[in-house]
Every structure is written in structure tokens, then in C-alpha cells.
Design an enzyme around this catalytic site. Structure first.
Site, PDB file in Angstrom:
ATOM      1  N   LYS A 112      -0.812  40.317  -7.077  1.00 42.84           N
ATOM      2  CA  LYS A 112      -0.338  40.925  -8.325  1.00 42.84           C
ATOM      3  C   LYS A 112       0.237  42.313  -8.069  1.00 42.84           C
ATOM      4  O   LYS A 112       1.214  42.713  -8.698  1.00 42.84           O
ATOM      5  CB  LYS A 112      -1.457  40.976  -9.366  1.00 42.84           C
ATOM      6  CG  LYS A 112      -1.667  39.611  -9.983  1.00 42.84           C
ATOM      7  CD  LYS A 112      -2.665  39.627 -11.103  1.00 42.84           C
ATOM      8  CE  LYS A 112      -2.760  38.227 -11.720  1.00 42.84           C
ATOM      9  NZ  LYS A 112      -4.032  38.004 -12.397  1.00 42.84           N
ATOM     10  N   LYS A 192       4.242  23.768 -10.078  1.00 37.46           N
ATOM     11  CA  LYS A 192       3.341  23.288 -11.125  1.00 37.46           C
ATOM     12  C   LYS A 192       3.901  23.652 -12.500  1.00 37.46           C
ATOM     13  O   LYS A 192       4.655  24.609 -12.643  1.00 37.46           O
ATOM     14  CB  LYS A 192       1.931  23.819 -10.919  1.00 37.46           C
ATOM     15  CG  LYS A 192       1.692  25.261 -11.268  1.00 37.46           C
ATOM     16  CD  LYS A 192       0.195  25.548 -11.141  1.00 37.46           C
ATOM     17  CE  LYS A 192      -0.223  26.669 -12.061  1.00 37.46           C
ATOM     18  NZ  LYS A 192      -1.657  26.837 -12.188  1.00 37.46           N
ATOM     19  N   LYS A 195       4.413  28.038 -18.128  1.00 34.73           N
ATOM     20  CA  LYS A 195       5.312  28.686 -19.084  1.00 34.73           C
ATOM     21  C   LYS A 195       6.343  29.565 -18.395  1.00 34.73           C
ATOM     22  O   LYS A 195       7.503  29.598 -18.765  1.00 34.73           O
ATOM     23  CB  LYS A 195       4.477  29.547 -20.023  1.00 34.73           C
ATOM     24  CG  LYS A 195       4.500  29.029 -21.421  1.00 34.73           C
ATOM     25  CD  LYS A 195       3.793  29.960 -22.357  1.00 34.73           C
ATOM     26  CE  LYS A 195       4.077  29.446 -23.739  1.00 34.73           C
ATOM     27  NZ  LYS A 195       3.248  30.025 -24.750  1.00 34.73           N
TER      28      LYS A 195
HETATM   29  P1  ADP Z   1      -4.972  31.552 -16.809  1.00 37.47           P
HETATM   30  O1  ADP Z   1      -4.343  32.699 -16.125  1.00 37.47           O
HETATM   31  O2  ADP Z   1      -5.903  31.939 -17.892  1.00 37.47           O
HETATM   32  O3  ADP Z   1      -5.575  30.575 -15.819  1.00 37.47           O
HETATM   33  P2  ADP Z   1      -2.899  29.613 -17.275  1.00 37.47           P
HETATM   34  O4  ADP Z   1      -2.085  29.403 -18.495  1.00 37.47           O
HETATM   35  O5  ADP Z   1      -2.205  29.789 -15.990  1.00 37.47           O
HETATM   36  O6  ADP Z   1      -3.796  30.844 -17.610  1.00 37.47           O
HETATM   37  O7  ADP Z   1      -3.922  28.416 -17.114  1.00 37.47           O
HETATM   38  C1  ADP Z   1      -4.924  28.097 -18.043  1.00 37.47           C
HETATM   39  C2  ADP Z   1      -5.674  26.886 -17.514  1.00 37.47           C
HETATM   40  O8  ADP Z   1      -4.809  25.760 -17.433  1.00 37.47           O
HETATM   41  C3  ADP Z   1      -6.239  27.089 -16.096  1.00 37.47           C
HETATM   42  O9  ADP Z   1      -7.507  26.493 -16.018  1.00 37.47           O
HETATM   43  C4  ADP Z   1      -5.258  26.369 -15.213  1.00 37.47           C
HETATM   44  O10 ADP Z   1      -5.850  25.854 -14.055  1.00 37.47           O
HETATM   45  C5  ADP Z   1      -4.772  25.244 -16.122  1.00 37.47           C
HETATM   46  N1  ADP Z   1      -3.376  24.897 -15.788  1.00 37.47           N
HETATM   47  C6  ADP Z   1      -2.286  25.648 -16.042  1.00 37.47           C
HETATM   48  N2  ADP Z   1      -1.172  25.034 -15.589  1.00 37.47           N
HETATM   49  C7  ADP Z   1      -1.556  23.861 -15.044  1.00 37.47           C
HETATM   50  C8  ADP Z   1      -0.867  22.756 -14.398  1.00 37.47           C
HETATM   51  N3  ADP Z   1       0.455  22.740 -14.255  1.00 37.47           N
HETATM   52  N4  ADP Z   1      -1.609  21.725 -13.951  1.00 37.47           N
HETATM   53  C9  ADP Z   1      -2.951  21.709 -14.106  1.00 37.47           C
HETATM   54  N5  ADP Z   1      -3.650  22.702 -14.696  1.00 37.47           N
HETATM   55  C10 ADP Z   1      -2.979  23.768 -15.163  1.00 37.47           C
END
Ligand code: ADP
Length: 327
Positions: A112, A192, A195
Site C-alpha cells: 500500500k 479477480k 470494483k
Molecule cells: P476488503 O478489502 O474488505 O476485503 P473487498 O471488496 O476486496 O474488500 O472484499 C470483500 C470480501 O469479498 C473479501 O472477503 C474478499 O475475499 C471477497 N472477494 C472480493 N472479490 C472477490 C473475488 N473476485 N472472488 C472471491 N472473493 C472475493
């Protein structure tokens, strides 16, 4: 007594199908066996945000998604991190027992710091301490994590051990509740679903929006013409069929490989599968969105219940740390 589960997620607004498959679906299941605490970690979000103008809207949208997906405020505590300010108190206390060297070595901090060199703030390096405070404040037994997040939880466990060693047994050592979250690939097939890559499908999208989004997706790059045979193993659309067209996935694989079905039809099938699977969710979400007061009541009730636990923990911590005069 049921064990306590804690999980926090940053308020990223409307959730996508990656969030659902990778996290929310599991949250819903855990409620049956455990006392679950689900927290929207808005303070954590401040460590990386350039602007906070969308924070309130993001919290609201995310809460709608969680509730519509089946997180049940009667079974679980659902709340916003900053509504229970005791977490910042514990964060401060834990900061006194966490060596700086531990924090500077955390790979996500280094990453980061590279990504936002203009804003390497104090909160960013303290991120794992705040996470430990979240988990410890509610005397958490289990934290659902994927394998990639194990090092973060290990830091919390080290802070717990250090605190207990210095001030006496206070906190349980939280264990990982390892769940092998399937990684959902984004529509561009390059990384993956997320957003920030704009390769996602929002759970709350309408059926028409879902189809439009899927139409833009990249498929098997080797398949140029309708009559070319497809390679489902390298196609991100096919990987999504595995979740949303479970009963037809074999048939789709055979048809794709034999060029019996083209990418346009295959995408249409996927949109149908997603829209069918999310129909109930979307109806519930629309109904919930009509009554924002109800949503804020749920969050406020959740904060109250979380705070009752938090206050007890803080009292115990302050006593053990010598901050409260013994009678
Ligand atoms: P955070 O930073 O709070 O983890 P994210 O929006 O990146 O926020 O992810 C929220 C949750 O969703 C996490 O547990 C993450 O592992 C899951 N997640 C996000 N994107 C994916 C993806 N493409 N496939 C599987 N799990 C995902």
C-alpha cells in the site's frame, strides 16, 4: 455457549458476485452455528481513501446487500465499526504493546505504501493493530479467512499472546476458520473480479444491466468465429457457469467444445442463470431500500449490542493495564 465469529469488510458500496461467492454466502451459513459479529469497517477505509464523500452511501448500499443476501440481524450483530468507539480505545492500548518492527514488515503495508506514496499515513502502518482491536474487542474465537489472509490473523494472535503475557490472561487466541473461497474471475478474464478493475457484476444490477455487462466480457481468445471450437477451461464466462448454471455446466462444456453453442448464446445463458439465482435477493433488496430508517435502526441496534460487549472488554483491559484505581 456458541463460539464467537468476527468478520469485518471495508465499505465498498454495492457488492459484486465475487464478494457474494467469496464472502457473503459464507457469512450467511456461519450464522447457523456461531454467534456472528459482522462489521463494516469504515475506520479502516479511511487509511486508503482520498475522498470520504461516498462513505455514507457505500455503507448503506453494502448493508442492503448483506441483509438481502440473508445476514439476519436477529441471529447476528451487524454494525458499523465507528459506531462503537471503544475500538479506537483498544487500538490505542494495543499500539503500546505492538512492536513497530512487526508492522513495518507486513507485506500489505509495503504494497500500500508503494501504491499511495503521497499518503503513507500513520493509520496505514497501524492497520493490523486496528484489525486486532476489532477481533479482540469482541473476544472473538474464530475469524473466517482465506489462506492468503492467514498472515494478518497471525499478527492478531501475536498481539493477543503479548497482551496476555504482559497483563494476564484476557483474550482468547482467535483461530482461523479456514474457508477455501473460490476466486471469482472478472469479466475481462485478466484478474479477480473487483470494483477497481470494473470487471464485475453488481448483485443489485437489473437483469438487463446484467446481460449488457456480460455482453462486454472477454471469452476464449482463440475462438474468433462462431464455428471455431471453444476452450471452456480458459474462458471466464465458463468459470461463472460453474456457479450460476450448476445443473447445465457439463452440457455447456460439451456444446462449447463442439462449437454447438456460440459465445453470444453462452453469455445469454449465463445472464439467465445469474438473474434466476439473484431474483429473490434483488426483490428483497428493493423492498429493504424503500425503508432506510429500518436499515439505520438495524445498524444502531447492532452497534448497541456490540458496544455492550465492547464496554466490558475495555473495563477489563483498563483494569489489567493499571489504568483504573483499585477500590
Ligand atoms: P476488503 O478489502 O474488505 O476485503 P473487498 O471488496 O476486496 O474488500 O472484499 C470483500 C470480501 O469479498 C473479501 O472477503 C474478499 O475475499 C471477497 N472477494 C472480493 N472479490 C472477490 C473475488 N473476485 N472472488 C472471491 N472473493 C472475493
Amino acid at each position: 455457549m456458541k463460539q464467537r465469529v468476527f468478520s469485518g469488510a471495508r465499505p465498498t458500496g454495492r457488492q459484486h458476485i465475487g464478494n457474494y461467492i467469496g464472502a457473503i454466502e459464507n457469512y450467511v451459513k456461519l450464522q447457523e452455528k456461531y454467534n456472528c459479529v459482522y462489521c463494516i469497517v469504515d475506520i479502516h477505509a479511511l487509511t486508503t481513501l482520498e475522498s470520504t464523500s461516498e462513505l455514507q452511501q457505500n455503507i448503506f448500499e453494502m448493508t442492503l446487500d448483506w441483509l438481502a443476501a440473508g445476514i439476519d440481524p436477529k441471529k447476528s450483530i451487524v454494525f458499523v465499526q465507528s459506531h462503537v468507539p471503544e475500538v479506537t480505545e483498544l487500538f490505542t492500548f494495543l499500539g503500546m504493546v505492538t512492536p513497530l518492527g512487526w508492522l513495518l514488515r507486513v507485506p500489505t503495508f509495503k504494497e500500500k505504501a508503494r501504491m499511495q506514496p503521497q499518503n503513507v499515513n500513520y493509520g496505514l502502518v497501524g492497520y493490523p493493530v486496528l484489525m486486532a482491536a476489532d477481533i479482540m474487542l469482541y473476544k472473538t474465537d474464530l475469524v473466517p479467512v482465506g489462506e492468503d489472509q492467514l498472515p494478518h490473523l497471525e499478527m492478531t494472535r501475536e498481539i493477543v499472546r503479548r497482551f496476555n503475557f504482559l497483563f494476564g490472561d484476557t483474550f482468547p487466541e482467535p483461530k482461523a476458520k479456514l474457508t477455501n473461497y473460490p476466486m471469482v474471475l472478472g469479466l475481462n478474464g485478466a484478474q479477480k473480479m473487483g470494483k477497481s478493475y470494473n470487471n464485475h457484476i453488481e448483485l443489485a444490477a437489473t437483469p438487463a444491466e446484467t446481460l449488457e455487462k456480460i455482453k462486454t466480457a472477454v471469452t476464449d481468445p482463440a475462438r474468433q468465429r462462431r464455428n471455431d471450437k471453444g476452450h471452456p477451461d480458459v474462458c471466464n464466462i465458463f468459470s461463472l457457469h460453474k456457479f450460476f448454471n450448476v445443473d447445465r455446466v457439463q452440457e455447456i462444456e460439451v456444446e462449447c467444445k463442439a462449437a454447438g453453442i456460440g459465445c453470444v448464446d453462452c453469455k445469454k445463458l449465463l445472464a439467465d442463470g445469474i438473474n434466476r439465482a439473484l431474483h429473490g435477493f434483488r426483490e428483497r433488496r428493493i423492498a429493504l431500500a424503500k425503508d432506510p430508517d429500518h436499515i439505520y435502526d438495524i445498524l444502531s441496534d447492532g452497534a448497541g449490542r456490540a458496544q455492550a460487549i465492547a464496554k466490558e472488554t475495555i473495563m477489563e483491559v483498563k483494569t489489567k493495564m493499571g489504568l483504573i484505581r483499585h477500590a
